[in-house]
Write a protein that holds these residues in place. Structure first.
Motif: not given
Length: 199
Positions: A1-14, A28-37
């Motif tokens: 899934m895509n998050y944020c837009k160009i110019g943002d500074s995405p911060k992912v807390t995991y 850089v933005a946008p970013i995609e975040v994938f999780t799984g085994t």
């Protein structure tokens, strides 16, 4: 899934189940975040947790053709035959359905490896580790592995999702307010003003 837009500074807390929350800051933005085994350590790009069947000609096989359902396989080129008559051949190693590492046995391959993705292991491989992968435009920026499950949140500015950034005279120069609560307060004040002006 895509998050944020160009110019943002995405911060992912995991957070993995055995660790404290960790913050990854992307430039850089946008970013995609994938999780799984997460696949077991040392696997190749051929790894598939559901498994698949490989088949190839081999002089080591009783029938002349080696067939095995595997989770992963890798090959190497080496010398076969006797010391006096060495020949170059292909060797195949694999991770069987009920294993987590490559076996010690190498099978001599004397033909092309055929893969059948319609045949799977009786039970899909269950890893005890999860992973989070953050990428931009298909290029991986960050990866981490830890004990399942893994959870994450993404904020595109200084405040987490669902909160509004407001100017503040104190450090760090902004504060975060709940957007829903702010909107509710504005509606309440607006309604009160309408009632007072209507009297």
């Amino acid at each position: 899934m895509n998050y944020c837009k160009i110019g943002d500074s995405p911060k992912v807390t995991y957070q993995f189940s055995d660790r404290e929350p960790i913050i990854y800051q992307s430039n850089v933005a946008p970013i995609e975040v994938f999780t799984g085994t997460a696949p077991p350590e040392g696997t190749t790009t051929n790894y598939n947790p559901q498994g698949y069947q490989i088949s190839f000609l081999s002089p080591q096989s009783f029938s002349g053709r080696f067939t095995q359902i595997v989770l992963d396989y890798k090959t190497r080129v080496g010398n076969i035959g006797t010391f006096f008559e060495p020949q170059t051949g292909l060797f195949v190693k694999f991770i069987a359905c009920d294993a987590t590492t490559f076996g010690t046995i190498e099978i001599t391959c004397s033909g092309q490896i055929t893969i059948d993705n319609n045949i799977h292991c009786p039970v899909a491989a269950l890893g005890d580790k999860c992973q989070i992968i953050i990428s931009n435009g298909g290029q991986q920026l960050f990866q981490a592995k830890g004990k399942c499950p893994v959870s994450f949140t993404v904020s595109c500015g200084n405040c987490p999702e669902g909160q509004c950034e407001c100017h503040s005279d104190s450090y760090p120069g902004y504060c975060c307010l709940d957007c829903g609560a702010v909107a509710s307060n504005i509606r309440t004040i607006t309604n009160e003003l309408k009632e007072k002006n209507g009297r």
